[in-house]
Design an enzyme around this catalytic site. Structure first.
Site, PDB file in Angstrom:
ATOM      1  N   GLU A 152      87.491  -1.747 104.504  1.00 52.14           N
ATOM      2  CA  GLU A 152      88.417  -1.153 105.283  1.00 52.14           C
ATOM      3  C   GLU A 152      88.506   0.360 105.080  1.00 52.14           C
ATOM      4  O   GLU A 152      88.521   1.211 105.881  1.00 52.14           O
ATOM      5  CB  GLU A 152      89.619  -1.904 105.540  1.00 52.14           C
ATOM      6  CG  GLU A 152      89.700  -2.958 106.093  1.00 52.14           C
ATOM      7  CD  GLU A 152      89.321  -4.266 105.506  1.00 52.14           C
ATOM      8  OE1 GLU A 152      89.003  -4.349 104.385  1.00 52.14           O
ATOM      9  OE2 GLU A 152      89.116  -5.379 106.214  1.00 52.14           O
ATOM     10  N   HIS A 170      98.550 -12.255 109.188  1.00 47.64           N
ATOM     11  CA  HIS A 170      97.623 -11.913 110.282  1.00 47.64           C
ATOM     12  C   HIS A 170      98.465 -11.634 111.662  1.00 47.64           C
ATOM     13  O   HIS A 170      97.827 -12.023 112.676  1.00 47.64           O
ATOM     14  CB  HIS A 170      96.544 -13.363 110.721  1.00 47.64           C
ATOM     15  CG  HIS A 170      95.478 -13.284 109.527  1.00 47.64           C
ATOM     16  ND1 HIS A 170      95.640 -13.602 108.345  1.00 47.64           N
ATOM     17  CD2 HIS A 170      94.225 -12.866 109.599  1.00 47.64           C
ATOM     18  CE1 HIS A 170      94.465 -13.543 107.721  1.00 47.64           C
ATOM     19  NE2 HIS A 170      93.664 -12.976 108.571  1.00 47.64           N
TER      20      HIS A 170
HETATM   21  C1  TPP Z   1      91.021  -7.235 104.027  1.00 47.26           C
HETATM   22  C2  TPP Z   1      90.315  -8.443 105.108  1.00 47.26           C
HETATM   23  N1  TPP Z   1      89.339  -7.774 105.831  1.00 47.26           N
HETATM   24  C3  TPP Z   1      88.876  -8.710 106.901  1.00 47.26           C
HETATM   25  C4  TPP Z   1      89.525 -10.020 107.069  1.00 47.26           C
HETATM   26  C5  TPP Z   1      88.987 -10.899 108.190  1.00 47.26           C
HETATM   27  N2  TPP Z   1      88.147 -11.784 107.465  1.00 47.26           N
HETATM   28  C6  TPP Z   1      88.460 -12.780 106.978  1.00 47.26           C
HETATM   29  S1  TPP Z   1      87.441 -14.080 106.376  1.00 47.26           S
HETATM   30  C7  TPP Z   1      86.097 -12.795 106.322  1.00 47.26           C
HETATM   31  C8  TPP Z   1      84.921 -13.210 105.634  1.00 47.26           C
HETATM   32  C9  TPP Z   1      85.308 -13.382 104.226  1.00 47.26           C
HETATM   33  O1  TPP Z   1      83.811 -13.481 103.917  1.00 47.26           O
HETATM   34  P1  TPP Z   1      83.570 -13.913 102.254  1.00 47.26           P
HETATM   35  O2  TPP Z   1      84.675 -13.194 101.406  1.00 47.26           O
HETATM   36  O3  TPP Z   1      82.275 -13.983 101.979  1.00 47.26           O
HETATM   37  O4  TPP Z   1      84.275 -15.320 102.266  1.00 47.26           O
HETATM   38  P2  TPP Z   1      84.004 -16.731 103.045  1.00 47.26           P
HETATM   39  O5  TPP Z   1      84.440 -16.675 104.468  1.00 47.26           O
HETATM   40  O6  TPP Z   1      82.498 -16.555 103.294  1.00 47.26           O
HETATM   41  O7  TPP Z   1      84.232 -17.856 102.254  1.00 47.26           O
HETATM   42  C10 TPP Z   1      86.813 -11.792 107.153  1.00 47.26           C
HETATM   43  C11 TPP Z   1      86.004 -10.500 107.344  1.00 47.26           C
HETATM   44  C12 TPP Z   1      90.427 -10.375 106.113  1.00 47.26           C
HETATM   45  N3  TPP Z   1      91.107 -11.444 106.102  1.00 47.26           N
HETATM   46  N4  TPP Z   1      91.001  -9.423 105.179  1.00 47.26           N
END
Ligand code: TPP
Lengths: 321, 323
Positions: B60, B129
């Site tokens: 971000e 959220h």
């Molecule tokens: C700071 C932040 N940015 C964006 C999000 C939206 N978001 C939720 S899960 C996710 C993907 C996360 O990917 P990863 O860390 O690889 O975990 P995975 O879902 O693959 O287990 C995103 C972008 C969030 N919750 N928090």
């Protein structure tokens, strides 16, 4: 490394089954709107949580992510309280306030799932600090995704815990995706474990579908941390079987990729086969475990269904400030 | 007139501005093939390619800092932060950088960027959220804050935001992306600082924005059946705020109810009360009423979640208390 006991391997199999079946059930209830909001199934990645949590003790800590059910169950969480939380009930882990993304259990040293990607990484620094100050040899496992590894908090946290030699084991679950973003397209150098070099700490790349490999590597890192040597960074390559959430068809993935991964790298199937081949367990015994697990999940659902909704008055008296 | 979803109106605004000005580009998480978490950008990657629809890692601070840097050097970025809750990870770039650069440099530099994000409760996604954080940005001199409720407004205001030479925080609401509303085929923009009276009335003014506008309109419908005539005032932009129009409405109705989904303490509603108190006290026939979210984080359980935010009923109750 001494050979793993049969008991420990069977225990790990039980945990793998428990998480898989629990997650399958939550997806079903999500589709029936018994569970709502956001649900991030851990299906396919169970070996990381199970291998890692089997390598620590009850008094050690873990901190988790938005995809946190597996970590909680591997650490020994109560299925009843988990299911009740997902059903939004007063008897749930968070009294119905948190839902899937916020399950925590202080008695188990489970410092919480997190709705903020990367949110737990810096918190693990503080838990590591208290482990160090307390000096009882406790450690913390910090789980996070490949996506989280690209947030700035990763750098600040790993650097600080390396400087202070904190007993934190960073476990990156590289399941290839962060929602639609493939880690090949988001991680410069495509080598998260390799970043350890820059911090002067041990870095390991493991096959996250191999529960034994995860266990042995985490055990090594835990031992290193308990001796006061500081953190390690482990990148477990794994694969997320479903989409980001149950309603995500994952249309952004290459055709056939998921099928391929499921057929080759299903940690549960592979571990079952291994244990049968090595005559550590029989199919009949596995069936027993499966049945017993289903029963316990049925009981958790029953508990959740029959539990009361949180009371508004009580909620208000607790939270208004 | 044709009707468009709120999210399609957003997309149309982006398309028109990207076609109009090659310096406009989109940047954010999951905005490529995925089309954005709420699918406002679906199809745009194909249309404009990855150089103008830039899908980023989960970073971000670098997204917003990146937008600022591009804005300083001649481009017009529209940076998306998936949830307003995640702006917390980039507050330095928003508050100390974007909002201050023009001021600190004696107008030598300016930051023509849009931060598009969404907030609000209602989807059972709990405390991290579902927040309504507009008051944070409203509080910071140097930021414009836009909160459109309808398809018509979101399109016209987004176009204005993209053309604006200063940083604009453009806040949508997660519950209204699929709401349909009339949007003319012809091009139009909506100037900042011009409120819209969404329903005329004479007995009481209800100030409401974003998703709360719809609750206010429902309340006004019900109250009309009881012979109470409500004027529903949508500021559309919180900074700049159309104070004159608000005062004029209060002069007409002599009563004011201010609605905001955010937690009451330190809310926009509190500030609106203060402004009207300062500028139009003599025209008021009774106390100003606030209808706000509770001073609590947003819970997962639906019943509790709904109890934390204002509804038609709470607005009706407030109106009746001063009528
Ligand atoms: C700071 C932040 N940015 C964006 C999000 C939206 N978001 C939720 S899960 C996710 C993907 C996360 O990917 P990863 O860390 O690889 O975990 P995975 O879902 O693959 O287990 C995103 C972008 C969030 N919750 N928090």
């Amino acid at each position: 490394m001494e050979k793993l006991s049969k008991e420990l391997q069977v225990l790990m199999l039980k945990k793998l089954i428990e998480i898989r079946r629990f997650e399958e059930r939550t997806v079903q209830y999500y589709q029936r709107s018994k569970i709502w909001g956001y649900l991030h199934p851990y299906i396919g990645e169970e070996a990381v949580a199970v291998g890692a949590c089997t390598a620590i003790k009850k008094e050690d800590y873990i901190i988790s992510t938005h995809r946190g059910h597996g970590h909680a169950i591997a650490k020994g969480a109560d299925l009843n309280k988990m299911m009740a939380e997902l059903f939004g009930k007063a008897t749930g882990y968070c009294k119905g306030r948190g839902g899937s993304m916020h399950i925590a259990d202080t008695e188990l040293g489970m410092l919480g799932a997190n709705g903020i990607v990367g949110g737990g990484i810096p918190i693990s620094v503080g838990a590591g600090l208290s482990c160090k100050m307390e000096n009882k040899g406790r450690v913390i496992l910090c789980f996070f995704g490949d996506g989280a590894a690209n947030n700035g908090v990763f750098h600040e946290s790993v650097n600080m815990s390396a400087m202070f030699k904190l007993p934190v084991i960073y476990i990156c679950e590289n399941n290839l995706y962060a929602i639609s973003m493939c880690s090949r397209d988001s991680v410069a150098g495509n080598d998260i474990a390799g970043r350890a070099k820059g911090y002067g700490i041990p870095g390991y790349k493991v096959d996250g579908s191999d529960v034994i490999e995860v266990f042995e590597t985490v055990e090594k890192a835990v031992d290193y941390a308990r001796k006061g040597n500081g953190p390690s960074l482990i990148e477990a390559s794994t694969y997320i079987f479903l989409g980001h959430h149950p309603n995500d068809p994952a249309a952004y993935r290459p055709k056939g990729e998921a099928e391929h991964e499921k057929s080759k790298r299903d940690c549960l199937t592979n571990f079952k086969t291994k244990l049968i081949n090595e005559k550590i367990i029989t199919e009949a015994q596995i069936d027993e475990i499966e049945k017993d697990t289903e029963k316990r999940i049925d009981a958790a659902v029953e508990f959740a269904e029959s539990s009361p909704e949180p009371e508004l008055e009580k909620f208000l008296s607790e939270v208004m400030s | 007139m044709r009707e468009l979803d709120y999210r399609d109106a957003i997309k149309e605004a982006c398309i028109e501005e990207m076609d109009r000005d090659p310096r406009v580009f989109l940047i954010g998480e999951d905005i490529g093939v995925y089309g954005g978490a709420f699918r406002a950008y679906s199809g745009l990657l194909d249309k404009y390619g990855p150089e103008r629809v830039i899908n980023t890692p989960i970073s971000e601070q670098a997204i917003l800092g990146g937008a600022i840097g591009a804005a300083l050097t001649g481009y017009r970025p529209v940076a998306e932060i998936m949830f307003i809750d995640f702006c917390t990870l980039a507050m330095d770039q928003i508050v100390n950088q974007a909002a201050k650069i023009k001021y600190m440099t004696g107008d030598a530099l300016n930051v023509p960027m849009v931060l598009r994000t969404q907030g609000g409760a209602g989807r059972g996604i709990a405390a991290q959220h579902s927040q309504s954080l507009e008051a944070w940005f409203y509080h910071i001199p140097g930021l414009k804050v836009v909160m459109p409720a309808t398809s018509y407004d979101v399109k016209g205001l987004l176009k204005t935001a993209i053309r604006d030479n200063d940083p604009v925080v453009f806040i949508e609401h997660k519950m209204i992306y699929l709401n349909k509303g009339p949007v003319p085929e012809e091009e139009y923009t909506i100037p900042f600082g011009v409120a819209d009276i969404k329903r005329e009335g004479k007995d009481v003014t209800i100030f409401a924005y974003s998703n709360m506008l719809f609750k206010a309109l429902e309340a006004a419908d019900d109250l009309a059946k009881e012979g109470i005539s409500c004027e529903v005032f949508d500021p559309r932009t919180l900074v700049p705020l159309d104070i004159d129009a608000l005062i004029n409405s209060v002069k007409k109705t002599n009563k004011l109810v201010v609605v905001s989904e955010a937690a009451e303490r330190g809310s926009i509603a509190s500030d609106i009360m203060a402004i009207v108190n300062d500028k139009a006290f003599d025209y008021l026939d009774g106390p100003i009423k606030r209808v706000c979210g509770l001073n609590s984080a947003i819970p997962y359980n639906s019943k509790l979640e709904q109890a934390c935010i204002p509804h038609k009923e709470s607005i009706i109750k407030a109106v009746k208390e001063i009528i």
